[in-house]
Write an enzyme that holds these catalytic residues in place. Sequence first.
Site, PDB file in Angstrom:
ATOM      1  N   LYS A 103       0.835  -1.213   0.000  1.00  0.00           N
ATOM      2  CA  LYS A 103       0.000   0.000   0.000  1.00  0.00           C
ATOM      3  C   LYS A 103       0.869   1.262   0.000  1.00  0.00           C
ATOM      4  O   LYS A 103       0.679   2.145  -0.817  1.00  0.00           O
ATOM      5  CB  LYS A 103      -0.926   0.028   1.249  1.00  0.00           C
TER       6      LYS A 103
ATOM      7  N   ARG B  72      -9.776   0.425   7.889  1.00  0.00           N
ATOM      8  CA  ARG B  72      -9.373  -0.945   8.191  1.00  0.00           C
ATOM      9  C   ARG B  72     -10.498  -1.718   8.872  1.00  0.00           C
ATOM     10  O   ARG B  72     -10.334  -2.887   9.183  1.00  0.00           O
ATOM     11  CB  ARG B  72      -8.158  -0.927   9.112  1.00  0.00           C
TER      12      ARG B  72
ATOM     13  N   ARG C 167      11.591  -6.263   5.357  1.00  0.00           N
ATOM     14  CA  ARG C 167      11.514  -4.859   5.759  1.00  0.00           C
ATOM     15  C   ARG C 167      12.014  -4.701   7.194  1.00  0.00           C
ATOM     16  O   ARG C 167      12.699  -3.740   7.518  1.00  0.00           O
ATOM     17  CB  ARG C 167      10.072  -4.358   5.635  1.00  0.00           C
TER      18      ARG C 167
ATOM     19  N   ARG D  90      11.125  -1.133  12.596  1.00  0.00           N
ATOM     20  CA  ARG D  90       9.741  -1.093  13.092  1.00  0.00           C
ATOM     21  C   ARG D  90       9.500  -2.224  14.075  1.00  0.00           C
ATOM     22  O   ARG D  90       9.803  -3.381  13.804  1.00  0.00           O
ATOM     23  CB  ARG D  90       8.756  -1.190  11.909  1.00  0.00           C
TER      24      ARG D  90
ATOM     25  N   ARG E  70      -0.914  -9.541  13.074  1.00  0.00           N
ATOM     26  CA  ARG E  70      -1.439  -8.547  12.120  1.00  0.00           C
ATOM     27  C   ARG E  70      -2.242  -9.238  11.015  1.00  0.00           C
ATOM     28  O   ARG E  70      -3.267  -8.732  10.585  1.00  0.00           O
ATOM     29  CB  ARG E  70      -0.287  -7.744  11.515  1.00  0.00           C
TER      30      ARG E  70
END
Length: 191
Positions: free
Chosen positions: A14, A89, A128, A134, A145
């Site tokens: 996204k 969401r 990532r 993160r 998630r």
Amino acid sequence: MLNVVIFGAPGSGKGTQSERIIEQFGLAHISTGDVLRAEMKNDTELGKIAKDYIEKGQLVPDELIVDMLAKVLDEKKGSNGVIFDGFPRTIPQAIALKNMLNERGTDVSVMLNLQVEEEELINRLLERGKVSGRSDDNLETIKSRLEVYHSQTAPLADYYIKEGKHVAIQGVGSIDEIFDRIKKALEEINA
Ligand code: B4P
């Protein structure tokens, strides 16, 4: 106005595709994930609350997100349209977005649903995680998630199908190939 909801599982691209869409179509960008990370970095009240949810791989409560979005939306007044990245969401968020846009004389033009299989999503997020720093890009949090995505977020596809706004985009391939698919879809809507 071209108001685009970019939708998909965590890691579906996204944020990556939003950058390209903004460049091509001159839209304003609202990423709820980016806004929340900035709040966390600045250690604000909202940031402190959000941190607990994000680190567990859960969604931040709707009321907080909707209030936050209303403020950010008014900062984007006068643009050609907005790309909503990571929002809505949940169904209540989708209804709140519709109301907010209707009050401002506009609506969602299209929802682009990036489709990527689970194994690829996990690999991308783990990759990532090696560089992002993160706190939610680790295997345990990624799994929660994805569960949250399936239970609370994926049902939104049906909501936008009923609204006649849903466009499925094959989200596997090079970033350029995926962007070409998106560009075609948006050019048709904008024509
Ligand atoms: P977000 O920041 O929205 O992020 P995301 O879903 O993890 O990732 P995205 O799909 O944008 O993937 P990206 O392009 O980066 O959310 C983070 C958290 O914030 C949520 O879990 C939640 O707790 C909270 N939150 C945010 N919004 C909320 C809301 N509305 N309500 C409640 N809570 C909310 O791509 C991922 C990786 O893949 C990148 O490293 C990228 O380089 C790579 N990649 C992209 N495209 C690729 C391709 N084609 N091939 C290979 N790799 C690719």
